[in-house]
Design a protein around this motif. Structure first.
Motif, mmCIF file in Angstrom:
data_model
loop_
_atom_site.group_PDB
_atom_site.id
_atom_site.type_symbol
_atom_site.label_atom_id
_atom_site.label_comp_id
_atom_site.label_asym_id
_atom_site.label_seq_id
_atom_site.Cartn_x
_atom_site.Cartn_y
_atom_site.Cartn_z
ATOM 1 N N GLN A 188 34.323 38.957 38.927
ATOM 2 C CA GLN A 188 35.223 38.327 37.967
ATOM 3 C C GLN A 188 34.383 37.692 36.872
ATOM 4 O OE1 GLN A 188 37.744 35.918 40.703
ATOM 5 N NE2 GLN A 188 39.413 37.198 39.952
ATOM 6 N N ILE A 189 34.828 37.899 35.636
ATOM 7 C CA ILE A 189 34.039 37.462 34.496
ATOM 8 C C ILE A 189 34.980 37.109 33.346
ATOM 9 C CG2 ILE A 189 33.767 39.836 33.671
ATOM 10 C CD1 ILE A 189 30.978 39.094 32.710
ATOM 11 N N PRO A 190 34.721 36.021 32.631
ATOM 12 C CA PRO A 190 35.575 35.689 31.483
ATOM 13 C C PRO A 190 35.311 36.632 30.311
ATOM 14 C CG PRO A 190 33.827 34.050 31.740
ATOM 15 C CD PRO A 190 33.724 34.970 32.907
ATOM 16 N N VAL A 191 36.374 37.303 29.872
ATOM 17 C CA VAL A 191 36.297 38.222 28.737
ATOM 18 C C VAL A 191 37.385 37.823 27.745
ATOM 19 C CG1 VAL A 191 36.480 40.612 27.975
ATOM 20 C CG2 VAL A 191 35.435 40.099 30.186
ATOM 21 N N HIS A 192 36.987 37.508 26.517
ATOM 22 C CA HIS A 192 37.945 37.049 25.500
ATOM 23 C C HIS A 192 38.767 35.866 26.029
ATOM 24 C CE1 HIS A 192 36.801 40.435 23.123
ATOM 25 N NE2 HIS A 192 37.413 41.333 23.872
ATOM 26 N N ASN A 193 38.115 34.988 26.777
ATOM 27 C CA ASN A 193 38.745 33.784 27.329
ATOM 28 C C ASN A 193 39.819 34.073 28.377
ATOM 29 O OD1 ASN A 193 37.615 32.712 24.560
ATOM 30 N ND2 ASN A 193 37.986 30.914 25.836
ATOM 31 N N TYR A 194 39.761 35.247 28.976
ATOM 32 C CA TYR A 194 40.611 35.568 30.115
ATOM 33 C C TYR A 194 39.713 36.005 31.267
ATOM 34 C CZ TYR A 194 44.818 35.487 27.202
ATOM 35 O OH TYR A 194 45.843 35.093 26.380
ATOM 36 N N LEU A 195 40.052 35.567 32.478
ATOM 37 C CA LEU A 195 39.261 35.956 33.640
ATOM 38 C C LEU A 195 39.681 37.357 34.069
ATOM 39 C CD1 LEU A 195 37.075 34.817 35.525
ATOM 40 C CD2 LEU A 195 38.903 34.151 37.094
ATOM 41 N N GLN A 196 38.771 38.310 33.951
ATOM 42 C CA GLN A 196 39.072 39.689 34.293
ATOM 43 C C GLN A 196 38.312 40.100 35.549
ATOM 44 O OE1 GLN A 196 38.867 42.544 31.139
ATOM 45 N NE2 GLN A 196 40.035 41.303 29.713
ATOM 46 N N THR A 197 38.918 41.027 36.280
ATOM 47 C CA THR A 197 38.356 41.482 37.550
ATOM 48 C C THR A 197 37.889 42.926 37.427
ATOM 49 O OG1 THR A 197 39.839 40.009 38.778
ATOM 50 C CG2 THR A 197 38.815 41.809 40.008
ATOM 51 N N PHE A 198 36.703 43.184 37.947
ATOM 52 C CA PHE A 198 36.132 44.530 37.947
ATOM 53 C C PHE A 198 35.689 44.871 39.370
ATOM 54 C CE2 PHE A 198 35.391 42.664 33.789
ATOM 55 C CZ PHE A 198 35.845 43.648 32.920
ATOM 56 N N PHE A 199 35.788 46.156 39.698
ATOM 57 C CA PHE A 199 35.368 46.638 41.011
ATOM 58 C C PHE A 199 34.220 47.626 40.834
ATOM 59 C CE2 PHE A 199 39.835 45.589 41.172
ATOM 60 C CZ PHE A 199 39.996 44.909 42.369
ATOM 61 N N LEU A 200 33.165 47.416 41.587
ATOM 62 C CA LEU A 200 32.091 48.406 41.663
ATOM 63 C C LEU A 200 32.413 49.315 42.843
ATOM 64 C CD1 LEU A 200 29.291 49.531 40.847
ATOM 65 C CD2 LEU A 200 28.290 47.892 42.463
ATOM 66 N N VAL A 201 32.687 50.586 42.553
ATOM 67 C CA VAL A 201 33.148 51.527 43.569
ATOM 68 C C VAL A 201 32.125 52.645 43.735
ATOM 69 C CG1 VAL A 201 34.950 53.193 44.176
ATOM 70 C CG2 VAL A 201 35.562 51.025 43.087
ATOM 71 N N GLU A 202 31.851 52.981 44.979
ATOM 72 C CA GLU A 202 31.032 54.159 45.264
ATOM 73 C C GLU A 202 31.958 55.279 45.729
ATOM 74 O OE1 GLU A 202 27.062 55.682 47.710
ATOM 75 O OE2 GLU A 202 27.762 53.614 47.931
ATOM 76 N N LYS A 203 31.952 56.374 44.992
ATOM 77 C CA LYS A 203 32.812 57.503 45.337
ATOM 78 C C LYS A 203 32.303 58.176 46.609
ATOM 79 C CE LYS A 203 34.101 58.541 40.534
ATOM 80 N NZ LYS A 203 34.088 59.564 39.463
ATOM 81 N N TYR A 204 33.238 58.736 47.379
ATOM 82 C CA TYR A 204 32.838 59.447 48.582
ATOM 83 C C TYR A 204 32.108 60.740 48.221
ATOM 84 C CZ TYR A 204 35.453 56.409 51.721
ATOM 85 O OH TYR A 204 35.892 55.336 52.442
ATOM 86 N N LYS A 205 31.152 61.082 49.044
ATOM 87 C CA LYS A 205 30.392 62.313 48.847
ATOM 88 C C LYS A 205 31.155 63.473 49.479
ATOM 89 C CE LYS A 205 25.788 64.316 49.618
ATOM 90 N NZ LYS A 205 24.445 64.060 50.194
#
Length: 277
Positions: A188-205
């Protein structure tokens, strides 16, 4: 019943979720019939039709005005909450968040930076000195979260809860493509003064073509399942909550299953009812 086929492809039944049927049985059992057995079919039909119409109106947001709007928030608070606009953060709140945030590894920061740039905005690395006035600078630190709720569903990083980390999601580069993988991290990181959520995803092989053809899933599309390798793919991507479609159910199968000379993971996306298409 297809017990033989289910046992062959999925193993013991206790490992399977039957929540949909159990939920329907529970709803029917709660309908009051006054022990008038001769009227039970009509009573059941009438009550389920009423409930279906009400839930459809709640889901579509048709009950918004006045007292009905307040009543709908009581009946389905999670839907009402999801429609509310997030409030912007003050500069002081942003500063407090950044103070307790942890710095991202260099490769993760670069991946997040490229994702933000892919949306058409000229984001700059915090290392790109000197920075011009008014530049969009991506902070190097984030809040690490273990879980994140979308409506009634909880999604987790794999280290916190494996079952909640396996997901089907829309490819951020092509929204018509469906991908599967697991959540490595939640940021979670503030972007343009809004707290936004990002997911780091590893795709299945994916399995090799010869191996996947040994499984029954490539020819049984209605199973909405496939088999993937248990080896790491090292194929990472960044997604946001609106990309996630559903949790995956999974079933580990040992070496030798279907004649494949390595362990595999059977994954199923039948929980995707198209509600987040």
């Amino acid at each position: 019943m297809h017990n033989a086929s289910l046992l062959k492809h999925w193993g013991p039944f206790p490992a399977l979720s039957e929540f949909a049927g159990e939920r329907m049985n529970g709803m029917l059992q709660k309908i009051k019939t006054n022990k008038k057995m001769e009227d039970m079919p009509l009573t059941m039909l009438r009550q389920m039709a009423r409930r279906g119409r009400l839930e459809a109106q709640l889901s579509d947001g048709q009950l918004k005005a006045g007292a009905l709007g307040q009543f709908s928030e009581i009946l389905q608070p999670t839907i009402a909450a999801s429609r509310k606009q997030a409030k912007p953060l003050s500069d002081l709140a942003v500063a407090k968040i950044l103070k307790v945030s942890k710095e991202l590894p260099e490769e993760d920061y670069e991946l997040l930076l490229q994702y933000q740039r892919s949306k058409g905005q000229p984001w700059r690395s915090w290392l790109d000195l000197p920075q011009p006035h008014g530049a969009l600078i991506l902070p190097p630190a984030v809040l690490y979260s273990r879980h994140f709720k979308i409506g009634d569903h909880t999604f987790s990083r794999i280290k916190s809860r494996k079952k909640n980390s396996r997901i089907q999601f829309k490819d951020p580069e092509d929204s018509t493509t469906r991908c599967t993988g697991y959540i490595r991290e939640i940021w979670q990181i503030p972007v343009h003064n809004y707290l936004q959520t990002f997911f780091l995803v590893e795709k299945y092989k994916p399995l090799a073509l010869g191996a996947i053809q040994k499984t029954p899933y490539h020819s049984l599309n209605l199973f909405q399942a496939t088999a993937v390798s248990t080896d790491p793919s090292n194929n990472f991507c960044i997604i946001e909550p609106h990309h996630i479609l559903t949790h995956l159910t999974s079933y580990y199968r040992p070496k030798g299953t279907f004649g494949i000379l390595k362990a595999i993971l059977v994954i199923c996306w039948a929980l995707n009812r198209g509600r987040r298409a």
